[in-house]
Design an enzyme around this catalytic site. Sequence first.
Site, PDB file in Angstrom:
ATOM      1  N   ALA A  21     -39.936 -12.627 -28.786  1.00 60.77           N
ATOM      2  CA  ALA A  21     -39.003 -13.581 -29.192  1.00 60.77           C
ATOM      3  C   ALA A  21     -38.714 -13.733 -30.494  1.00 60.77           C
ATOM      4  O   ALA A  21     -39.819 -14.036 -31.313  1.00 60.77           O
ATOM      5  CB  ALA A  21     -39.687 -14.571 -28.598  1.00 60.77           C
ATOM      6  N   ALA A  22     -37.469 -13.242 -30.932  1.00 61.16           N
ATOM      7  CA  ALA A  22     -37.148 -13.510 -32.223  1.00 61.16           C
ATOM      8  C   ALA A  22     -36.241 -14.710 -32.806  1.00 61.16           C
ATOM      9  O   ALA A  22     -36.247 -15.407 -32.018  1.00 61.16           O
ATOM     10  CB  ALA A  22     -36.606 -12.155 -32.855  1.00 61.16           C
ATOM     11  N   SER A  23     -35.754 -14.550 -33.949  1.00 58.45           N
ATOM     12  CA  SER A  23     -34.862 -15.645 -34.192  1.00 58.45           C
ATOM     13  C   SER A  23     -33.715 -15.940 -33.767  1.00 58.45           C
ATOM     14  O   SER A  23     -33.071 -17.105 -33.387  1.00 58.45           O
ATOM     15  CB  SER A  23     -34.715 -15.757 -35.793  1.00 58.45           C
ATOM     16  OG  SER A  23     -33.801 -14.324 -35.942  1.00 58.45           O
ATOM     17  N   LEU A  24     -32.864 -14.805 -33.287  1.00 61.76           N
ATOM     18  CA  LEU A  24     -31.771 -14.974 -32.595  1.00 61.76           C
ATOM     19  C   LEU A  24     -31.731 -14.587 -31.083  1.00 61.76           C
ATOM     20  O   LEU A  24     -30.874 -15.069 -30.457  1.00 61.76           O
ATOM     21  CB  LEU A  24     -30.662 -13.873 -33.398  1.00 61.76           C
ATOM     22  CG  LEU A  24     -30.463 -14.245 -34.858  1.00 61.76           C
ATOM     23  CD1 LEU A  24     -29.444 -13.366 -35.256  1.00 61.76           C
ATOM     24  CD2 LEU A  24     -30.250 -15.797 -34.969  1.00 61.76           C
ATOM     25  N   ALA A  25     -33.019 -14.140 -30.611  1.00 63.84           N
ATOM     26  CA  ALA A  25     -32.737 -13.653 -29.083  1.00 63.84           C
ATOM     27  C   ALA A  25     -34.188 -13.164 -28.628  1.00 63.84           C
ATOM     28  O   ALA A  25     -35.049 -13.154 -29.600  1.00 63.84           O
ATOM     29  CB  ALA A  25     -32.047 -12.210 -29.235  1.00 63.84           C
ATOM     30  N   GLN A  26     -34.269 -12.794 -27.413  1.00 63.14           N
ATOM     31  CA  GLN A  26     -35.527 -12.607 -26.829  1.00 63.14           C
ATOM     32  C   GLN A  26     -35.403 -11.107 -26.299  1.00 63.14           C
ATOM     33  O   GLN A  26     -34.177 -10.852 -26.023  1.00 63.14           O
ATOM     34  CB  GLN A  26     -35.753 -13.492 -25.791  1.00 63.14           C
ATOM     35  CG  GLN A  26     -36.102 -14.923 -26.136  1.00 63.14           C
ATOM     36  CD  GLN A  26     -36.664 -15.729 -25.084  1.00 63.14           C
ATOM     37  OE1 GLN A  26     -37.754 -16.029 -24.525  1.00 63.14           O
ATOM     38  NE2 GLN A  26     -35.617 -16.324 -24.074  1.00 63.14           N
ATOM     39  N   ILE A  28     -40.882  -9.755 -23.919  1.00 67.93           N
ATOM     40  CA  ILE A  28     -42.007  -9.042 -24.654  1.00 67.93           C
ATOM     41  C   ILE A  28     -41.931  -9.463 -26.263  1.00 67.93           C
ATOM     42  O   ILE A  28     -42.792  -9.041 -26.801  1.00 67.93           O
ATOM     43  CB  ILE A  28     -41.784  -7.598 -24.460  1.00 67.93           C
ATOM     44  CG1 ILE A  28     -40.456  -7.072 -25.004  1.00 67.93           C
ATOM     45  CG2 ILE A  28     -42.072  -7.044 -23.079  1.00 67.93           C
ATOM     46  CD1 ILE A  28     -40.249  -5.516 -24.950  1.00 67.93           C
ATOM     47  N   ASP A  84     -32.977  -6.236 -43.089  1.00 62.83           N
ATOM     48  CA  ASP A  84     -34.105  -7.231 -42.513  1.00 62.83           C
ATOM     49  C   ASP A  84     -34.936  -6.436 -41.923  1.00 62.83           C
ATOM     50  O   ASP A  84     -35.289  -6.437 -40.800  1.00 62.83           O
ATOM     51  CB  ASP A  84     -33.259  -8.172 -41.365  1.00 62.83           C
ATOM     52  CG  ASP A  84     -34.435  -9.165 -41.063  1.00 62.83           C
ATOM     53  OD1 ASP A  84     -35.110  -9.567 -41.753  1.00 62.83           O
ATOM     54  OD2 ASP A  84     -34.306  -9.719 -39.932  1.00 62.83           O
ATOM     55  N   LYS A 143     -31.961  -7.059 -25.026  1.00 59.93           N
ATOM     56  CA  LYS A 143     -31.771  -8.162 -26.069  1.00 59.93           C
ATOM     57  C   LYS A 143     -30.924  -9.098 -25.513  1.00 59.93           C
ATOM     58  O   LYS A 143     -29.858  -8.844 -25.679  1.00 59.93           O
ATOM     59  CB  LYS A 143     -31.879  -7.556 -27.623  1.00 59.93           C
ATOM     60  CG  LYS A 143     -31.939  -8.468 -28.424  1.00 59.93           C
ATOM     61  CD  LYS A 143     -31.713  -7.980 -30.144  1.00 59.93           C
ATOM     62  CE  LYS A 143     -31.592  -8.895 -31.174  1.00 59.93           C
ATOM     63  NZ  LYS A 143     -31.296  -8.226 -32.339  1.00 59.93           N
TER      64      LYS A 143
END
Length: 561
Positions: free
Chosen positions: A192-197, A190, A344, A212
Site C-alpha cells: 500500500a503506497a501513497s497513491l495506490a495499492q 501486497i 522517486d 496497481k
Amino acid sequence: MNKIFCISRQGSISAGRNNYFTHLIRCSKQRNFANTAGKPQRKHHYFGLGLLGIFTGFVTYDGVVNDFIYSGASIRFLRSVKTASLIAIDYFLLERHVDDFDYDLQLKQVHLKSAGRLLETCLLNGGLYIKMGQGVAAINHILPKEYTSTLEKLQDKCLPTTKADVQKVFIKDFGANPEHIYCDFEYTPIAAASLAQVFKAKLKSGEDVAVKVQYGDLQKRFTSDLGTIMFLQDIIEIFFKNYNFGWILRDLRKNLVQELNFENEGQNAERCAKDLEKFKYVHVPSIYWEYTKPRVLTMEWVNGFKVSDVERIQLEKLDLKDVDLKLFNMFAEQIFHTGFVHADPHPGNVYVRKNPKTGQAELVLLDHGLYEFLPESVRLPLCEFWEATVLRDEQRMKSAAQKIGINDHMKFAEVLFQQPIRIHGGRIKTKLSESDIEYIQQVAKKNFELIMGTLKDMPRNMLFVVRNLNTVRAIGRQHGDVVDRPRTMARYAQHCIYVKYNSIRSYMFWFYRRLIFEYNLWATSFRLSCFNLYLNILCKLNRAPSSALTLLTDIREQNFD
C-alpha cells in the site's frame, strides 16, 4: 370620634390599596424580567440549532454529491494543525531544560515522539501527506535518525482501503468487478503506497500479474490536500521567516498531478525499459495495456525484495558492492545520458532479485509515475560539473554551473553531493563522518537562504534530479557506503561526455581529462597506501604506538583544508 374613626379607616383602606398596587407592580416587573431573561436563551437556542442544521446540511450535501471530499479535507487540515501544534509545544517546553545533564536524551525522546506523531498523521491523512513523508525520510544525513527511521515505514506501510472501494474503482473504469476481468484476484493488498495499492491477480491466459489500483477518492482530494499543505506552508512562513519551501510544491504541482494518470505511468515504464535495455541486470515489469486504465495499472508480476534489505542481500549471497555499483550506474545513465530520470527511487521502488542462471544481482525498477526530463543543454554541463567537482577543478566547476544558470557553484556542489565540498585538499567522500553531518547541519542553518536561492536558480527539472540523487545517496548510506558513489558517477559522467563528442580532437581531449581523473584517484590511494606502510614500519620498529595505525582511518574520514 366617628369622624376620626372614618378618617383612620379611610387611611387604612388607602394604605392597603397602596400595598396591593405595589405588590402588583413588583409581580409585573418580575414577570417582565423573566420574559426578557428568557428571550436571549431562546435566541441562543435557535442560533445553535441553525448552526447544527447548516453543518448537517453541508455534510449531507458533501456526502451525496462529493463523497465527503470537503468534509475529509477539513478533518485532515485540523489533524495536521493539531500535530504541528503539539510538536511545536514539545520543542518549546524542551528549551527550558537545555542546561540539564540529560538534555541530549530528552531531545532524542522528543524527536522520537514527534516523528511518531508525524507518522500517524501521514498514515491517517494518506495521499500527498505520505509522499511528503517519504521525501523527508530520504534526508537521513541531515535530519535526526529518530525522524528518518520512523518515517521510512511510509515506503510500504500505508492504510489499506476496503474491498468495496476497490470494486467501485473497477466498476467506474472497466464497468465490471475485478473477478470478471481477471481469472483470480486477491483483495488483500501486497503493498500500500501513497497513491495506490498493489494486488496480486492472475490473467485468464494464466500469467501472474501485479495490479496497481488507485485510491478511489484520491483525484478528488488531491487538489484540496495540496491546497491545505500549501496553506500550512504559508502559515509556517509567517512565524518562521527563513522557512520558504512552499514555492517547491507550487512549481512541481503539474508533475504531481501527472502521477495520478496510470496510463502515463505505463508509458514511462516502457520508455525507461528501452533506455536501460543495454543493462542486462536491470528489469522493468511489462505493462498489460488491455487491463490498464487511468486508475488501474496491470503489469508483470516480479519476485524480489527491497534494495534496503541488507540482511536479505547477504542471505542470498549477493555482493553488496555489486548491487550498489549497478544501482549508481543505472541512475547515472538516466541523469547524464538519456535525461529521462526516475524521480522517486526510494527503496520501495527498487527491488533486488537473484538471477538463477548467473547467480548475480538484478535490479527491478518499479513505480514509474513521476519522471523528469533533462535536455542536453542541462545534461552536458552537469556531466562537466560533476567531473570538475571530483577533480577539484574550481574554474571548470564555475564555468559548467554558469551554463546551467547557477551563480554559486560551491553551494550547487554541496546540494548535489550532499556533503561538504572543499577545494584545497581532501576529496569527495563515499562515507560521511559525524563531523561532516554536523557541518552540513550548520551550513543548512547559517546559509539557509543562500541554499534556497541556489535551488531557485536551478532549472525546475533539476529539482527532481536532486531528489533522485538524495534518495540514492540515502540507500548507499544504509548499505554502509561500500561504493564511492561520487567517483562512480563521475566516471559515468565522463563516459557520457565522450558519447557527445563526434570528432577525434574532442575524443583526445576527453581521453586526456580521463587520464588526469584516473591519475588523481590513483595518486590519492597511493599516498594513503604509502602512509599506511610507513605507520606499520614505525610500529614494528617500536618507534610509534600501535594506536598510530588508527591515523589512517582518521585521514580517510576527514577532509583537509
